[in-house]
Enzyme design. Structure first.
Site, short mmCIF file in Angstrom:
data_model
loop_
_atom_site.label_atom_id
_atom_site.label_comp_id
_atom_site.label_asym_id
_atom_site.label_seq_id
_atom_site.Cartn_x
_atom_site.Cartn_y
_atom_site.Cartn_z
N THR A 162 0.87 -1.18 0.00
CA THR A 162 0.00 0.00 0.00
C THR A 162 0.90 1.23 0.00
O THR A 162 1.98 1.22 0.58
CB THR A 162 -0.87 -0.02 1.28
OG1 THR A 162 -1.79 -1.11 1.18
CG2 THR A 162 -1.65 1.28 1.46
N ARG A 190 -13.97 -7.23 -1.33
CA ARG A 190 -13.35 -6.95 -0.02
C ARG A 190 -12.77 -5.53 -0.01
O ARG A 190 -12.10 -5.10 -0.94
CB ARG A 190 -12.26 -7.98 0.24
CG ARG A 190 -11.47 -7.76 1.56
CD ARG A 190 -10.22 -6.95 1.34
NE ARG A 190 -9.40 -6.84 2.56
CZ ARG A 190 -8.39 -5.99 2.69
NH1 ARG A 190 -8.08 -5.15 1.72
NH2 ARG A 190 -7.69 -5.95 3.80
N VAL A 191 -13.03 -4.81 1.07
CA VAL A 191 -12.45 -3.48 1.25
C VAL A 191 -11.70 -3.47 2.57
O VAL A 191 -12.23 -3.94 3.59
CB VAL A 191 -13.55 -2.39 1.26
CG1 VAL A 191 -12.94 -1.01 1.49
CG2 VAL A 191 -14.33 -2.41 -0.06
N GLY A 192 -10.50 -2.95 2.56
CA GLY A 192 -9.69 -2.90 3.79
C GLY A 192 -9.75 -1.54 4.45
O GLY A 192 -10.72 -0.79 4.32
N ASP A 193 -8.68 -1.21 5.13
CA ASP A 193 -8.64 0.05 5.89
C ASP A 193 -8.40 1.28 5.03
O ASP A 193 -8.83 2.39 5.37
CB ASP A 193 -7.51 0.00 6.93
CG ASP A 193 -6.14 -0.15 6.24
OD1 ASP A 193 -5.94 -1.17 5.56
OD2 ASP A 193 -5.31 0.77 6.35
N THR A 213 -0.60 1.50 6.68
CA THR A 213 -0.35 0.40 5.75
C THR A 213 -0.30 -0.91 6.53
O THR A 213 -0.03 -0.90 7.73
CB THR A 213 0.96 0.62 4.96
OG1 THR A 213 1.22 -0.54 4.18
CG2 THR A 213 2.15 0.87 5.88
N GLY A 214 -0.58 -2.00 5.84
CA GLY A 214 -0.57 -3.29 6.51
C GLY A 214 -1.90 -3.99 6.34
O GLY A 214 -2.66 -3.68 5.41
N GLY A 216 -5.48 -4.65 6.57
CA GLY A 216 -6.61 -3.78 6.83
C GLY A 216 -7.57 -4.29 7.90
O GLY A 216 -8.15 -3.50 8.64
N1 GLY Z 1 -3.91 -1.88 4.04
C1 GLY Z 1 -4.37 -2.33 2.81
C2 GLY Z 1 -5.50 -3.24 2.91
O1 GLY Z 1 -5.62 -4.00 3.87
O2 GLY Z 1 -6.30 -3.27 2.01
#
Ligand code: GLY
Length: 300
Positions: A162, A190-193, A213-214, A216
């Protein structure tokens, strides 16, 4: 006021042989943003344009080079935050937009909404005249091969690319940007942070700004970027706030796999991570670019 800027290209393990190329891309992005800041431009403009450079760099998981989902498609998420107005724009699950972070900015400035997802976001990109590409445009050879060999390959480490940028401009405005292709082999949709305000990024002129980053699924649960800015509001500088944020996520998850970059309103920068590496570049007090793949919490 003296400007400040820090950028990241993700946290996680990756081959040491890639360090140099990743570092050079980060410095290119940093210079792009820094030129804007030095010319009196806004933090918002600086983080957007720096992130565009990172979205084009194929070793990072954003724009070109994004990880593929279980269907072999790229779905990208991005968030931009304006600390002056406490405003943001975000996109999730876009498949065709060349620069998701720029679309996120236009959602913030040109629409009554904050957050658009999927086909609606891609449609707006077309209407605004953005470069709109086939999904294959974002698929690098390396990711294509990884997708086809995944049955036989070792599990892919998560959260390794990211991208993000955080800046303070000469007028004291703070901004944050984060852009991603998500995690490898994610379920479609899927949606992350990264596109979530307070999780993947946050900025408030009164205190500071952060980009995360990392993994989510962990970062979302602690709203990592908001936590960092709250720590600054509580009296910490950027360096201490970054460290405290990682301590916090580590206190809730055994293997948090997270990292973040932070700028405070005084122009101090900080970074911290719980992964093996984090790739960052920042301008030091003498206006010289500095790069690290090991992070650390005190970077200025
Ligand atoms: N930090 C990126 C994600 O988990 O989508």
């Amino acid at each position: 006021m003296k400007p400040a800027m820090i950028v990241h290209g993700g946290a996680g393990p990756w081959p040491d042989a890639e360090d140099s190329a990743r570092g050079q891309a980060l410095v290119d992005a940093l210079h792009t943003g820094w030129r804007i800041l030095e010319a009196g431009g806004t933090a918002l403009e600086a983080v957007e344009k720096a992130t565009n450079i990172l979205e084009d760099f194929p070793l990072f998981d954003a724009g070109i080079g994004s990880f593929l989902n279980q269907m072999g498609e790229v779905e990208m998420d991005a968030l931009i935050v304006d600390g002056a107005a406490l405003d943001f724009g975000a996109v999730a699950g876009v498949k065709h937009v060349r620069y998701p972070i720029s679309l996120a900015r236009r959602i913030m400035t040109d629409t009554p909404h904050c957050f658009l997802a999927g086909s609606g976001a891609d449609l707006l990109a077309r209407q605004l005249g953005f470069p709109v590409m086939s999904n294959l445009f974002f698929v690098t050879e390396a990711e294509f091969h990884r997708f086809h060999e995944k049955q036989h390959a070792a599990p892919r480490p998560q959260g390794t690319g990211t991208v993000g940028a955080v800046a303070l401009d000469t007028r004291g405005n703070l901004a944050a940007a984060t852009s991603t292709g998500g995690v490898p082999d994610k379920m479609p949709g899927r949606v992350g942070d990264s596109p979530v305000f307070g999780a993947g990024g946050y900025a408030d002129n009164r205190y500071g700004a952060a980009s995360a980053t990392g993994v989510g699924e962990n970062i979302l649960r602690v709203l990592l970027s908001k936590y960092a800015v709250d720590a600054i509001a509580g009296g910490m500088n950027a360096r201490a706030a970054a460290a405290a944020s990682i301590d916090h996520i580590n206190s809730r998850f055994q293997d948090s796999q997270a990292g973040l970059i932070v700028v405070d309103r005084d122009g101090q920068v900080g970074a911290a991570h719980s992964t093996l590496k984090i790739s960052i570049a920042w301008m030091d007090a003498d206006g010289q670019p500095r790069v690290s793949m090991q992070g650390g919490v005190g970077v200025r």
